[in-house]
Design a protein around this motif. Structure first.
Motif, PDB file in Angstrom:
ATOM      1  N   SER A  15      -5.888  10.025  -1.396  1.00  0.00           N
ATOM      2  CA  SER A  15      -5.922   8.790  -2.171  1.00  0.00           C
ATOM      3  C   SER A  15      -4.957   7.773  -1.587  1.00  0.00           C
ATOM      4  O   SER A  15      -3.897   8.139  -1.076  1.00  0.00           O
ATOM      5  N   SER A  52      -3.331   3.747  -2.605  1.00  0.00           N
ATOM      6  CA  SER A  52      -3.221   2.758  -3.667  1.00  0.00           C
ATOM      7  C   SER A  52      -2.578   1.494  -3.117  1.00  0.00           C
ATOM      8  O   SER A  52      -1.949   1.506  -2.058  1.00  0.00           O
ATOM      9  N   GLU A  76       0.834  -1.202   0.000  1.00  0.00           N
ATOM     10  CA  GLU A  76       0.000   0.000   0.000  1.00  0.00           C
ATOM     11  C   GLU A  76       0.869   1.251   0.000  1.00  0.00           C
ATOM     12  O   GLU A  76       2.004   1.249   0.478  1.00  0.00           O
ATOM     13  N   THR A 121      -3.124  -2.985  -9.745  1.00  0.00           N
ATOM     14  CA  THR A 121      -3.127  -1.982  -8.687  1.00  0.00           C
ATOM     15  C   THR A 121      -4.539  -1.447  -8.489  1.00  0.00           C
ATOM     16  O   THR A 121      -5.256  -1.199  -9.465  1.00  0.00           O
ATOM     17  N   TYR A 131      -6.928   1.511  -6.530  1.00  0.00           N
ATOM     18  CA  TYR A 131      -6.865   2.872  -6.013  1.00  0.00           C
ATOM     19  C   TYR A 131      -8.156   3.182  -5.252  1.00  0.00           C
ATOM     20  O   TYR A 131      -9.242   2.726  -5.637  1.00  0.00           O
ATOM     21  N   GLU A 172      -9.956   6.629  -4.034  1.00  0.00           N
ATOM     22  CA  GLU A 172      -9.997   8.085  -3.937  1.00  0.00           C
ATOM     23  C   GLU A 172     -11.066   8.460  -2.920  1.00  0.00           C
ATOM     24  O   GLU A 172     -12.224   8.056  -3.045  1.00  0.00           O
ATOM     25  N   GLY A 217       0.271   5.855   0.078  1.00  0.00           N
ATOM     26  CA  GLY A 217      -0.684   6.940   0.240  1.00  0.00           C
ATOM     27  C   GLY A 217      -1.089   7.070   1.691  1.00  0.00           C
ATOM     28  O   GLY A 217      -0.405   6.606   2.591  1.00  0.00           O
ATOM     29  N   CYS A 241      -5.502  -2.910   2.463  1.00  0.00           N
ATOM     30  CA  CYS A 241      -5.784  -3.484   1.154  1.00  0.00           C
ATOM     31  C   CYS A 241      -5.952  -4.996   1.310  1.00  0.00           C
ATOM     32  O   CYS A 241      -5.277  -5.621   2.141  1.00  0.00           O
ATOM     33  N   ARG A 284      -9.288   0.315 -10.495  1.00  0.00           N
ATOM     34  CA  ARG A 284      -8.104  -0.533 -10.587  1.00  0.00           C
ATOM     35  C   ARG A 284      -7.539  -0.479 -11.983  1.00  0.00           C
ATOM     36  O   ARG A 284      -8.244  -0.241 -12.966  1.00  0.00           O
TER      37      ARG A 284
END
Length: 122
Positions: free
Chosen positions: A19, A21, A6, A78, A80, A82, A8, A96, A72
């Motif tokens: 955000s 990710s 991960e 990956t 994301y 937001e 962010g 995640c 994604r």
């Protein structure tokens, strides 16, 4: 075996955006679903959002729907998240996760990232 890294997170004022990710590495079947849970102090780990490889997304209707967007990039494997219109109650550690079927309970997932802290100040 699936590895999730991960990035962010951080500190933001209420009403702001942030955000996070997560890059996944592992068998395709085990990363069909990429998603996010969060651990808020004194609460159980709760589902935030998840998305399948086909792009089907699901959100925690009660707490984040309309404010958070999950996406994604399959080429990068990956996911994301937001987060907009953040509230102090969104503060927590965001994890995640990866799995084969999109489910809403943490016990249904075997793979987890290390977690990233999101702090929303009032």
């Amino acid at each position: 075996q699936v590895q999730l890294v991960e990035s962010g997170g951080g500190l933001v004022q209420a009403g702001g955006s942030l955000s996070v990710s997560c890059a996944a590495a592992g068998p395709t079947a085990s990363t069909n679903v990429l998603g996010w849970f969060r651990q808020i102090p004194e609460k159980d780990r709760e589902f935030v959002a998840g998305i399948t490889r086909a792009g089907v997304a699901s959100y925690n209707e009660d707490s984040v729907k309309g404010r958070f967007t999950i996406s994604r990039d399959n080429a990068k494997n990956t996911v994301y998240l937001e987060m907009n219109s953040l509230k102090p109650e969104d503060t927590g550690v965001y994890y995640c996760t990866a799995g084969s079927i999109l489910r809403l309970h943490p016990k249904d997932y075997n793979y987890w990232g290390q977690g990233t802290l999101v702090t929303v100040s009032s």
